[in-house]
Design a protein around this motif. Structure first.
Motif, PDB file in Angstrom:
ATOM      1  N   HIS A  89      -0.497   2.070 -11.970  1.00 52.83           N
ATOM      2  CA  HIS A  89       0.612   2.754 -12.641  1.00 52.83           C
ATOM      3  C   HIS A  89       1.755   3.099 -11.696  1.00 52.83           C
ATOM      4  N   GLY A  90       1.689   2.645 -10.453  1.00 54.52           N
ATOM      5  CA  GLY A  90       2.783   2.865  -9.509  1.00 54.52           C
ATOM      6  C   GLY A  90       2.935   4.301  -9.062  1.00 54.52           C
ATOM      7  N   ALA A  91       1.860   5.066  -9.066  1.00 54.19           N
ATOM      8  CA  ALA A  91       1.931   6.491  -8.726  1.00 54.19           C
ATOM      9  C   ALA A  91       1.785   6.751  -7.231  1.00 54.19           C
ATOM     10  N   LEU A  92       1.530   5.724  -6.428  1.00 52.53           N
ATOM     11  CA  LEU A  92       1.313   5.908  -4.995  1.00 52.53           C
ATOM     12  C   LEU A  92       2.567   5.570  -4.204  1.00 52.53           C
ATOM     13  N   LYS A  93       2.772   6.258  -3.099  1.00 48.59           N
ATOM     14  CA  LYS A  93       3.902   5.973  -2.220  1.00 48.59           C
ATOM     15  C   LYS A  93       3.690   4.679  -1.437  1.00 48.59           C
ATOM     16  N   VAL A  94       2.431   4.293  -1.259  1.00 47.86           N
ATOM     17  CA  VAL A  94       2.101   3.079  -0.521  1.00 47.86           C
ATOM     18  C   VAL A  94       1.230   2.201  -1.405  1.00 47.86           C
ATOM     19  N   PRO A  95       1.661   1.004  -1.766  1.00 45.80           N
ATOM     20  CA  PRO A  95       0.789   0.119  -2.553  1.00 45.80           C
ATOM     21  C   PRO A  95      -0.501  -0.169  -1.792  1.00 45.80           C
ATOM     22  N   LEU A  96      -1.609  -0.137  -2.491  1.00 41.06           N
ATOM     23  CA  LEU A  96      -2.901  -0.307  -1.824  1.00 41.06           C
ATOM     24  C   LEU A  96      -3.047  -1.681  -1.192  1.00 41.06           C
ATOM     25  N   ARG A  97      -2.307  -2.673  -1.700  1.00 42.26           N
ATOM     26  CA  ARG A  97      -2.403  -4.012  -1.106  1.00 42.26           C
ATOM     27  C   ARG A  97      -1.879  -4.028   0.321  1.00 42.26           C
ATOM     28  N   ASP A  98      -1.092  -3.003   0.700  1.00 43.92           N
ATOM     29  CA  ASP A  98      -0.529  -2.947   2.049  1.00 43.92           C
ATOM     30  C   ASP A  98      -1.473  -2.309   3.053  1.00 43.92           C
ATOM     31  N   LEU A  99      -2.613  -1.806   2.606  1.00 41.25           N
ATOM     32  CA  LEU A  99      -3.505  -1.054   3.477  1.00 41.25           C
ATOM     33  C   LEU A  99      -4.829  -1.777   3.659  1.00 41.25           C
ATOM     34  N   GLU A 100      -5.334  -1.711   4.876  1.00 37.03           N
ATOM     35  CA  GLU A 100      -6.629  -2.298   5.206  1.00 37.03           C
ATOM     36  C   GLU A 100      -7.704  -1.213   5.140  1.00 37.03           C
ATOM     37  N   PRO A 101      -8.991  -1.598   5.139  1.00 36.32           N
ATOM     38  CA  PRO A 101     -10.040  -0.567   5.068  1.00 36.32           C
ATOM     39  C   PRO A 101      -9.946   0.478   6.166  1.00 36.32           C
ATOM     40  N   TYR A 102      -9.575   0.076   7.395  1.00 38.93           N
ATOM     41  CA  TYR A 102      -9.514   1.058   8.480  1.00 38.93           C
ATOM     42  C   TYR A 102      -8.423   2.096   8.245  1.00 38.93           C
ATOM     43  N   LEU A 142      -7.451   2.878   4.842  1.00 36.22           N
ATOM     44  CA  LEU A 142      -7.835   3.522   3.588  1.00 36.22           C
ATOM     45  C   LEU A 142      -8.934   4.569   3.769  1.00 36.22           C
ATOM     46  N   VAL A 143      -9.721   4.471   4.842  1.00 39.70           N
ATOM     47  CA  VAL A 143     -10.725   5.519   5.056  1.00 39.70           C
ATOM     48  C   VAL A 143     -10.070   6.872   5.278  1.00 39.70           C
ATOM     49  N   TRP A 144      -8.793   6.878   5.721  1.00 42.41           N
ATOM     50  CA  TRP A 144      -8.050   8.127   5.914  1.00 42.41           C
ATOM     51  C   TRP A 144      -7.292   8.524   4.647  1.00 42.41           C
ATOM     52  N   VAL A 145      -7.498   7.799   3.559  1.00 44.96           N
ATOM     53  CA  VAL A 145      -6.851   8.108   2.284  1.00 44.96           C
ATOM     54  C   VAL A 145      -7.851   8.680   1.289  1.00 44.96           C
ATOM     55  N   VAL A 146      -8.987   8.007   1.149  1.00 47.65           N
ATOM     56  CA  VAL A 146      -9.908   8.308   0.038  1.00 47.65           C
ATOM     57  C   VAL A 146     -10.852   9.467   0.329  1.00 47.65           C
ATOM     58  N   ASN A 159      -1.234  10.600  -2.432  1.00 46.83           N
ATOM     59  CA  ASN A 159      -0.162   9.648  -2.698  1.00 46.83           C
ATOM     60  C   ASN A 159      -0.351   8.328  -1.966  1.00 46.83           C
ATOM     61  N   GLY A 160      -1.574   8.096  -1.488  1.00 47.35           N
ATOM     62  CA  GLY A 160      -1.881   6.814  -0.869  1.00 47.35           C
ATOM     63  C   GLY A 160      -1.444   6.679   0.567  1.00 47.35           C
ATOM     64  N   ILE A 161      -1.117   7.781   1.231  1.00 45.37           N
ATOM     65  CA  ILE A 161      -0.654   7.754   2.626  1.00 45.37           C
ATOM     66  C   ILE A 161      -1.800   8.170   3.536  1.00 45.37           C
ATOM     67  N   PRO A 162      -2.236   7.340   4.466  1.00 48.23           N
ATOM     68  CA  PRO A 162      -3.278   7.758   5.412  1.00 48.23           C
ATOM     69  C   PRO A 162      -2.825   8.991   6.188  1.00 48.23           C
ATOM     70  N   ALA A 163      -3.696   9.984   6.295  1.00 49.80           N
ATOM     71  CA  ALA A 163      -3.322  11.234   6.960  1.00 49.80           C
ATOM     72  C   ALA A 163      -4.573  11.912   7.496  1.00 49.80           C
ATOM     73  N   MET A 164      -4.351  12.821   8.446  1.00 50.40           N
ATOM     74  CA  MET A 164      -5.467  13.550   9.052  1.00 50.40           C
ATOM     75  C   MET A 164      -4.977  14.892   9.573  1.00 50.40           C
ATOM     76  N   VAL A 165      -5.882  15.853   9.605  1.00 48.85           N
ATOM     77  CA  VAL A 165      -5.617  17.154  10.217  1.00 48.85           C
ATOM     78  C   VAL A 165      -6.103  17.101  11.658  1.00 48.85           C
ATOM     79  N   ILE A 166      -5.252  17.529  12.579  1.00 45.45           N
ATOM     80  CA  ILE A 166      -5.594  17.559  14.005  1.00 45.45           C
ATOM     81  C   ILE A 166      -5.743  19.011  14.432  1.00 45.45           C
ATOM     82  N   GLY A 167      -6.781  19.314  15.174  1.00 44.65           N
ATOM     83  CA  GLY A 167      -6.994  20.658  15.687  1.00 44.65           C
ATOM     84  C   GLY A 167      -7.017  20.654  17.205  1.00 44.65           C
ATOM     85  N   GLY A 168      -6.475  21.692  17.812  1.00 44.52           N
ATOM     86  CA  GLY A 168      -6.466  21.773  19.269  1.00 44.52           C
ATOM     87  C   GLY A 168      -6.270  23.190  19.739  1.00 44.52           C
TER      88      GLY A 168
END
Length: 1008
Positions: free
Chosen positions: A600-613, A615-619, A692-701
């Protein structure tokens, strides 16, 4: 077109600049190879000089072409990354690619076999399968191809004025079909819209296999064939045609023509595409001669056939009517025709009118249903026995093909078909261990074909040829997981279907081989992927990477809790009680959410542009889908600006200092409304990005002012950004890898998220490493080393390849000179990655120490530590690692005086940083106690503390001071020096009073 003036200037100057670019070369295909000064990134630049200058119509056309180019995206598309104007020309930039346009290569005399043209077109079709509309011309002038047959589609900007402004999927398919003809035959006018007759003529050439011909005519919508409606359908049929799957339908033309009383046409498939088989039938003859000819390679067989014997019409399948015409004559399929078809990789389904291998003689030259039976004579059986492979008994392992590594593949690819047959046997009989052993032997045998000069080519062909490449993927997976895992899976048909698909789909099994890690639970990974596949078989190809990412993330259940590092954790049971939702995220529901969002086009990044490595930071978001839906509806930022989500959450000092609980349910909506501390800001930014389909992570330090959290996200196709990382001496933050659950430094993520991971070279290096493992298991160390050398050469910045190469050097007991040579090369490649440089240094030190040269090891560590201090003093974590290693080596060498001086100097150089002080002080004191020098070291530590830290500042600075003070007090108590311990405890009490006051103030003024 090339620019002669600029070309002349480039040939007379060593360096020419344009805007922010250094022009390196003008290529034969009209692209400029450039280096951007700001980031030293290589790009391709194209200049467009419109007639009449930069007029408004020219700008409108340029913008139209850019908009059309923007509709095409994906791994195989060179997307426009920048545009600008200079003098009287437009410029646009593309990612760098070594290959040249096909037009240039054809002009230089390069010839393409039809099979090569088909494979290139299939790669383009796979790239376009995710497009929702037309993307524009597919011409030799905008398709780039390198020596490894990697393909990139460049946008057609300013190059084809006659191109319609609104291309469609149908027009793109037609262009692609014409492109195949241009590559294979070179005599087509690709821009003429109505070339029906010439198109029909070239698709009927003998070089075009029948299945490919049918697909081409559907792409061209010619000859009465219905066109494809989607790229998915087109790609599927192209793949079937490439693999030799022939499906003859009732609507297809009759398979041959026969003359009365002279010839009978038979259809035989055996290891390739066969031409007509002619049976000479004299009217009064007692015997006949059968001639079978094959299109490629040219093979002919002849056999005696006894006189025909009429039989009743019902005996002929598909023909309930009586024979038509005179001189009834019938034929049956040759011996084991079905087996021959299976060996060729094709499923032969003849239309109802044609059953067997012959047709009824017809005066009109047509071919109707067979009405008589022709029994093959002894000669036919003899020839068939020689041509056919060993036919295994029922239940027997069919065996693997003997790999010759020939680049010439017969149509139908019998080797691939045999591999599929062996795999299906393993699925049906559970013989995975047997299959794995056979794969080991076949790959090792293929690698060692010929003499040593052939071996490098052997290795490359194993990786690039379809059959051997899939064998390598299967073998890798079957060693990454115990074959018994497959035996423990349920025995239902759905599971068997999935495993058969997985192990016979080259892309699927290759992705699994690349993605699976030792920390994964293979059985659970397969079960989750199976559930996704069974629920969405139509989307299995398009969402293969998504399903695999979900599987490797959710093999350990993900609880619905918002906690990261325990900073704001709500127990699973409490969350479940409040939300009435499940305690764990449902993997299948998570897959469906992202699939539907993508559709439905609801993601900022089409999933076809992302590899499994990626997408693990998305799902992996530990929230119910309702939170993800809220994020899609309420956070409206661009991919590049997602860091603003962090700062959009107002900071709550009453939560940070006052300990006030400000949330009821800890939802994204509450965080947005009520604010929060740094961990809440990072959590909000990361979860909304993932939604929104963007790989992301929380960093702590931890820095000078205590613990902190910030966010990193994939801000573009080839780069990551961060927000909220303040200048408080955060040497290295950490995060948890959602797949492996290992803690990784943020700098280590540079390799995980490096743009080169998208390159074909990176994938090739991974394959070389897999092959090296196979060869090492087969006790072929020379070939294994050859594969490692190739891996490093293809992708010089692939860390695992270097580590494996160094391990091989140690195992081979290579000389120190060889070791140092490889270490020096490795340092050059990773000079911009300090964490990797430190790992290299530690390997070098360990090697020297193990080899018995302790002094050389100590000198090496001293040199490394000094280098870090000079080059990057901010990397305190790395500097301290070297300091501690240096002190350990000095102690082991018996030089305690030198070890003490190392700690003393470290306090002097880095003791002003809170985190560094605590680490050095604790390590120094522990060492000194063992040497009976605790009091002396403690005096040194206390002086450093008094000199660098004062009991003032804001709440966070005072908290950090209080923590460091507690460490020194504890050391004095251990040494029994009560007076100094009491002195510092009085200081601690005053600090606690101040902290209490600041906390109360924060509760009164929560946002200050």
């Amino acid at each position: 077109m090339m620019d002669p003036a600029l070309d002349h200037r480039m040939s007379n100057r060593s360096s020419l600049t344009l805007a922010d670019f250094e022009l390196l070369a003008l290529r034969s295909d009209g692209f400029y190879e450039t280096r951007r000064k700001s980031d030293q990134k290589l790009l391709l630049l194209r200049k467009i000089t419109p007639k009449g200058g930069l007029s408004e119509p020219a700008r409108l056309r340029f913008q139209r072409d850019l908009a059309r180019a923007g509709a095409a995206c994906g791994a195989g598309v060179l997307e426009v990354v920048l545009t600008f104007e200079d003098e009287d020309a437009f410029y646009f930039g593309l990612p760098f690619f070594e290959g040249r346009t096909v037009a240039v290569q054809i002009a230089r005399g390069r010839e393409f076999r039809f099979s090569e043209a088909w494979d290139i077109a299939l790669k383009i079709a796979r790239t376009l399968r995710g497009q929702k509309g037309g993307c524009g011309p597919i011409l030799p002038a905008n398709v780039l191809l390198d020596d490894r047959h990697e393909v990139r589609l460049a946008p057609d900007i300013g190059g084809s004025p006659e191109t319609p402004s609104e291309p469609t999927v149908a027009s793109d398919m037609r262009q692609l079909a014409l492109f195949v003809g241009c590559l294979a035959f070179g005599d087509l006018a690709l821009t003429e819209p109505d070339e029906v007759r010439p198109l029909d003529e070239w698709t009927m050439r003998w070089e075009v296999p029948g299945p490919c011909r049918a697909v081409l005519r559907r792409m061209l919508a010619s000859g009465g064939y219905s066109p494809f409606q989607t790229w998915d359908a087109c790609v599927r049929e192209m793949e079937h045609a490439r693999n030799g799957r022939v499906v003859a339908r009732k609507s297809m033309p009759v398979l041959g023509r026969v003359l009365v009383g002279t010839t009978v046409v038979a259809v035989i498939a055996a290891g390739g595409l066969w031409r007509r088989s002619v049976v000479n039938v004299p009217k009064s003859a007692e015997s006949a001669q059968v001639g079978v000819t094959q299109a490629k390679p040219g093979i002919a067989t002849k056999a005696e056939v006894p006189p025909a014997t009429p039989v009743a019409a019902p005996a002929i399948a598909g023909n309930p009517k009586a024979p038509i015409g005179s001189a009834p004559l019938t034929a049956s399929p040759p011996p084991h025709a079905a087996d021959v078809a299976d060996a060729a990789g094709g499923k032969i389904e003849l239309p109802d009118k044609v059953q067997g291998a012959a047709g009824k003689i017809d005066q009109g030259g047509g071919m109707d249903a067979a009405a008589v039976q022709m029994q093959p004579g002894p000669a036919v059986k003899t020839v068939a026995a020689k041509a056919l492979p060993h036919r295994p008994k029922e239940g027997e392992y069919p065996g693997l093909p003997k790999l010759t590594l020939s680049s010439s593949t017969p149509f139908g690819d019998p080797d691939f078909a045999q591999l599929v047959s062996a795999t299906q046997w393993a699925v049906g009989h559970g013989g995975w261990q047997h299959h794995r052993d056979a794969l080991d032997k076949a790959l090792a045998s293929a690698a060692s074909l010929g003499n040593w000069t052939d071996h490098p080519g052997n290795l490359e062909r194993i990786l690039t040829l379809k059959t051997s490449s899939m064998m390598l993927s299967q073998d890798t997976v079957l060693h990454e997981m115990d074959p018994a895992v497959l035996g423990r899976l349920p025995k239902d048909q759905e599971t068997k279907d999935f495993i058969a698909w997985l192990f016979t789909d080259p892309r699927a099994i290759a992705l699994l081989a690349e993605t699976l890690k030792p920390q994964d639970k293979p059985q659970r990974v397969l079960e989750i992927w199976r559930d996704c596949w069974n629920s969405d078989r139509e989307g299995a190809e398009n969402y293969m990477a998504l399903a695999l990412a979900v599987a490797v993330d959710f093999d350990d259940p993900i609880a619905i809790t918002p906690g990261f590092y325990g900073m704001k954790s709500v127990s699973a049971s409490e969350e479940t009680e409040k939300s009435s939702g499940p305690a764990n995220v449902d993997p299948l529901a998570r897959y469906r959410f992202y699939r539907d969002s993508d559709v439905h086009g609801a993601l900022k990044v089409p999933l076809r542009d992302l590899e499994p490595y990626e997408l693990v930071w998305v799902v992996d978001a530990p929230v119910p889908e309702s939170e993800l839906v809220w994020a899609q509806r309420n956070v409206h930022l661009s991919r590049g600006d997602w860091g603003q989500a962090y700062s959009s959450i107002r900071y709550r000092m009453d939560d940070a200092a006052g300990g006030v609980e400000i949330y009821d349910y800890y939802t994204l909506a509450e965080i947005k409304e009520r604010g929060g501390v740094c961990s809440d800001q990072a959590y909000f930014a990361a979860i909304t990005a993932k939604a929104n389909g963007i790989p992301a992570m929380v960093i702590g330090g931890e820095g000078d002012r205590g613990a902190h959290a910030w966010v990193q996200w994939e801000s573009s196709h080839g780069g990551w950004s961060e927000a909220g990382r303040y200048a408080d001496n955060y040497a290295a933050g950490t995060t948890d890898n959602p797949q492996t659950h290992l803690t990784v430094k943020e700098q280590e993520l540079l390799e995980f998220t490096a743009p080169q991971r998208r390159s074909d070279g990176w994938a090739m290096t991974e394959r070389y490493l897999q092959l090296s493992t196979v060869l090492a298991r087969a006790s072929q160390p020379e070939l294994a080393r050859l594969a490692l050398d190739a891996a490093v050469q293809v992708t010089p910045r692939y860390l695992e390849a270097w580590n494996r190469l160094l391990d091989a050097l140690v195992a081979a007991k290579a000389s120190t000179a060889d070791w140092e040579s490889q270490i020096a090369r490795m340092r050059v490649e990773f000079q911009k990655y300090p964490d990797i440089i430190q790992a290299i240094n530690q390997r070098e030190t360990a090697y020297l120490a193990t080899s018995g040269d302790a002094h050389a090891a100590l000198v090496a560590v001293e040199r490394q530590s000094d280098r870090f201090l000079r080059k990057d003093p901010s990397r305190t974590d790395l500097i301290l690692d070297d300091v501690f290693q240096e002190a350990d080596l000095a102690t082991e060498a018996g030089d305690t005086e030198k070890a003490g001086k190392i700690f003393h100097d470290a306090l002097r150089d880095k003791g002003q940083e809170a985190v560094a002080f605590k680490a050095i002080a604790q390590r120094y004191y522990d060492w000194a106690q063992k040497q009976n020098q605790g009091a002396q070291a403690l005096h040194d530590i206390d002086l450093t503390f008094e000199r660098n830290f004062k009991p003032d500042g804001d709440y966070f600075e005072l908290t950090a001071y209080h923590d460091s003070l507690a460490i020194v007090i504890d050391m004095y108590k251990k040494e029994g020096i009560e007076a100094d311990a009491d002195r510092l405890e009085r200081v601690s009490e005053r600090v606690e009073v101040r902290l209490k006051y600041l906390s109360e103030q924060a509760q009164r003024n929560p946002t200050n």
